[in-house]
Design an enzyme around this catalytic site. Structure first.
Site, short mmCIF file in Angstrom:
data_model
loop_
_atom_site.label_atom_id
_atom_site.label_comp_id
_atom_site.label_asym_id
_atom_site.label_seq_id
_atom_site.Cartn_x
_atom_site.Cartn_y
_atom_site.Cartn_z
N LYS A 248 0.95 -1.45 -0.03
CA LYS A 248 0.02 0.32 0.16
C LYS A 248 0.98 1.52 -0.15
CE LYS A 248 -3.09 2.08 3.20
NZ LYS A 248 -3.72 2.60 3.97
N ASP B 105 -2.55 10.09 3.53
CA ASP B 105 -4.53 10.16 3.40
C ASP B 105 -5.25 11.24 4.38
OD1 ASP B 105 -6.34 8.56 4.15
OD2 ASP B 105 -6.01 6.86 5.29
N LYS C 233 -9.98 12.80 8.29
CA LYS C 233 -9.43 12.67 9.41
C LYS C 233 -9.53 13.49 10.65
CE LYS C 233 -6.56 8.73 8.18
NZ LYS C 233 -6.76 7.67 8.80
N ASP D 257 -12.41 6.92 4.44
CA ASP D 257 -11.59 6.76 5.24
C ASP D 257 -10.50 5.03 5.24
OD1 ASP D 257 -8.56 7.58 6.34
OD2 ASP D 257 -9.95 7.75 8.03
N GLU E 49 -9.24 3.53 2.54
CA GLU E 49 -8.33 3.04 1.25
C GLU E 49 -7.76 2.65 1.08
OE1 GLU E 49 -7.45 5.20 3.67
OE2 GLU E 49 -5.82 5.29 2.87
N ARG F 184 -8.01 -0.97 1.80
CA ARG F 184 -8.29 -1.94 1.11
C ARG F 184 -8.49 -1.75 -0.17
NH1 ARG F 184 -11.99 -1.84 6.13
NH2 ARG F 184 -9.87 -1.43 6.72
N1 BES Z 1 -3.79 5.20 7.06
C1 BES Z 1 -5.19 4.36 8.08
C2 BES Z 1 -4.32 3.38 8.72
C3 BES Z 1 -3.38 4.14 9.75
C4 BES Z 1 -4.20 4.48 11.11
C5 BES Z 1 -2.21 4.01 9.48
C6 BES Z 1 -3.63 5.13 12.41
C7 BES Z 1 -1.49 4.40 10.47
C8 BES Z 1 -1.51 5.06 12.33
C9 BES Z 1 -6.17 3.42 7.03
O1 BES Z 1 -6.28 4.32 5.87
C10 BES Z 1 -7.35 4.13 7.72
O2 BES Z 1 -8.15 4.82 8.00
N2 BES Z 1 -7.95 3.37 8.48
C11 BES Z 1 -9.11 3.63 9.25
C12 BES Z 1 -10.35 2.10 8.82
C13 BES Z 1 -11.42 2.10 8.77
C14 BES Z 1 -12.22 3.38 8.84
C15 BES Z 1 -12.05 1.14 8.50
C16 BES Z 1 -8.93 2.66 10.35
O3 BES Z 1 -8.32 2.35 10.64
O4 BES Z 1 -9.78 4.03 10.83
ZN ZN Z 2 -4.37 4.96 5.01
MN MN Z 3 -7.43 6.02 5.50
#
Ligand code: BES
Ligand code: ZN
Ligand code: MN
Length: 496
Positions: free
Chosen positions: A265, A270, A277, A347, A349, A351
């Site tokens: 990825k 992001d 966020k 968010d 994204e 996957r």
């Molecule tokens: N890039 C983030 C995950 C992340 C969080 C990486 C903290 C490093 C540190 C990912 O894209 C994300 O935002 N995931 C969400 C998924 C949810 C919306 C189902 C998450 O984990 O909150």
């Molecule tokens: Zn992300």
């Molecule tokens: Mn994200």
């Protein structure tokens, strides 16, 4: 860093500091350590009996102008209890801790003496890895950079390294550690200095230098291939996406041999998209391309270490932005595989872009897959910053990978992939949705989403969201990007 297997006796080696290590309590000061102690009139033994030199794990004792040694300083690093000492992973940490301590004290020329019994190729490799990884600093954008790099290291105790296997071990360690630092440098880059296009250019330059084939798919090609899940994420940004494909082909390919696909990825920033966020800590989302950097680092190392199977890295690179054309919650995207996805949360994204990259890797002929991604905050809830979350099917394939992780000292923990998690990503209007039911298990539902595109291809998913970046430094590692998972992936590829 220049590294040589020293042929002179350790005591005669001119250096700014000689490093060796002492075990907790029952160190007998035998062998070389006994010689050093005697040359210093028993000073080590008296430091030990006064309680100043205990050998506790990573305790540091610095002695100046040590008698009997050509080195200007002698650094003794605690190695902990001998029963708990794991030669390879502890030597790596000891070497790294020594390097980080000494470089702030102006040491440029280092000598490292391993103890009797730890003088084989595995020990040499571990010391080299520890030193090179420890020498990395995140000061590229500081105008008052100190340039404290260690210039040269003499590895003592290896009898001049006359064996070809020792020389190979040093180069092996160097290939891995420098590739980790290559990845860490990319991960550190802010998103204005590392857009998807710039990441592609950096990957291209690395591949050319390493002798790897590389192909960059631009937005036109991505459109032709109908990578609808990737396009859905990318459309919120003015920066166009890229898919980076890097190939290693062995010199004598065996017909019917497995082809390993490494999917990473690479969200260069992001924001969360329309499901934006919070501002707090958002700057850290520059490292959301850590999975892609990990796979580029692994490819760089494999180019030098030459596994016997072909390896193809597929890295989808994009920003996740809330621009006027951004996808919106509720939108349905058609992935390259034809599966339809209801985007519940923009968010989630990672996957989405992995869906198309994993499917494309299979189309390119990959028979086995590993993906690495900063995928979920949920993995931090489960494992903190201690273990990488490791998912995979079939279980035997994952178990083989975990053996590699164990062998190279990277902590990874197997996570569940039960069918119940699949139920949680069913959509009311499309084939699947990109978030779970909101009732926990966020790392597992994320993994299941990717598996929908790996299908029956043996596949491993490494959630490195909480381990790719260290908020606090460790004695052997600068704070910031860790370069985690590269050693395991390289070890695994070499064992196939
Ligand atoms: N890039 C983030 C995950 C992340 C969080 C990486 C903290 C490093 C540190 C990912 O894209 C994300 O935002 N995931 C969400 C998924 C949810 C919306 C189902 C998450 O984990 O909150
Ligand atoms: Zn992300
Ligand atoms: Mn994200």
């Amino acid at each position: 860093m220049e590294i040589r297997l020293e042929s002179q006796p350790y005591a005669a080696v001119q250096s700014d500091a000689l490093v060796t290590y002492v075990f907790d309590k029952d160190d007998k000061f035998d062998g070389a350590l006994g010689e050093i102690d005697r040359a210093m009139d028993g000073r080590l033994a008296s430091l030990a009996s006064s309680g100043e030199l205990t050998g506790k794990s990573l305790e540091l004792t610095l002695l100046h102008f040590p008698e009997g040694l050509a080195a200007k300083k002698l650094l003794l690093v605690g190695a902990g209890k001998p029963a708990k000492f794991a030669a390879v992973s502890d030597l790596r940490k000891i070497a790294g801790t020594a390097a980080r301590y000494l470089k702030t004290r102006g040491v440029k020329k280092l000598a490292f003496l391993t103890r009797e019994g730890e003088r084989g190729p595995a020990a040499a490799q571990a010391v080299v890895e520890g030193l090179i990884v420890a020498d990395f600093e995140s000061d590229k954008y500081r105008t008052d950079r100190k340039n404290r790099e260690i210039e040269s290291v003499a590895l003592c105790g290896f009898d001049g390294g006359l064996g070809a296997d020792l020389k190979a071990a040093v180069e092996h360690g160097r290939a891995i550690a420098e590739s980790q630092n290559f990845a860490r440098d990319l991960i550190n880059e802010p998103s204005n200095k590392l857009t998807p296009r710039i990441l592609a250019a950096r990957a291209e330059a690395m591949a050319k230098e390493a002798g790897l084939a590389v192909e960059i798919l631009d937005e036109r090609k991505i459109g032709e291939l109908k990578m609808g899940a990737l396009i859905g994420v990318a459309q919120g940004s003015v920066e166009p996406p890229r898919v980076i494909v890097v190939r290693y082909t062995p010199e004598h390919p065996r017909p019917g041999a497995p082809v390993l696909g490494l999917v990473g990825k690479a969200v260069t920033f992001d924001t969360g998209g329309i499901s934006i966020k919070p501002a707090n800590n958002m700057e850290k989302m520059k490292y959301d391309m850590g999975g892609g950097a990990t796979m580029l680092g692994a490819m760089r190392a494999l180019a030098k270490l030459k596994p016997s199977i072909p390896v193809i890295a597929v890295i989808p690179a994009t920003e996740n932005m809330p621009g006027g054309r951004a996808q919106k919650p509720g939108d349905v995207q058609v992935a390259m595989s034809g599966k339809t996805i209801e985007v519940i949360n923009t968010d989630a994204e990672g996957r989405l872009i992995l869906a198309d990259a994993v499917y494309y890797a299979r189309q390119l002929g990959c028979t086995h897959l590993i993906d690495a991604a900063t995928l979920t905050g949920a993995i931090e809830v489960a494992l903190a910053n201690v273990h990488v979350g490791a998912f995979g099917t079939p279980r035997e394939y994952l178990d083989r990978f975990l053996e590699s992780a164990k062998a190279v000292g990277e902590k990874m923990w197997p996570m569940p992939m039960d069918d119940e998690y699949e139920e949680m990503i069913k959509s009311n209007i499309a084939d699947i949705r990109n978030t779970g039911s909101g009732k926990g298990g966020g790392a597992s539902t994320g993994a299941w989403f990717i598996k929908e595109f790996a299908e029956d291809t043996p596949w491993i998913h490494l959630d490195i969201a909480s381990t790719c970046w260290a908020d606090d430094g460790r004695p052997w590692l600068a704070k910031g990007p860790t370069g985690i998972a590269i050693r395991s992936i390289v070890d695994f590829a070499l064992k196939q």
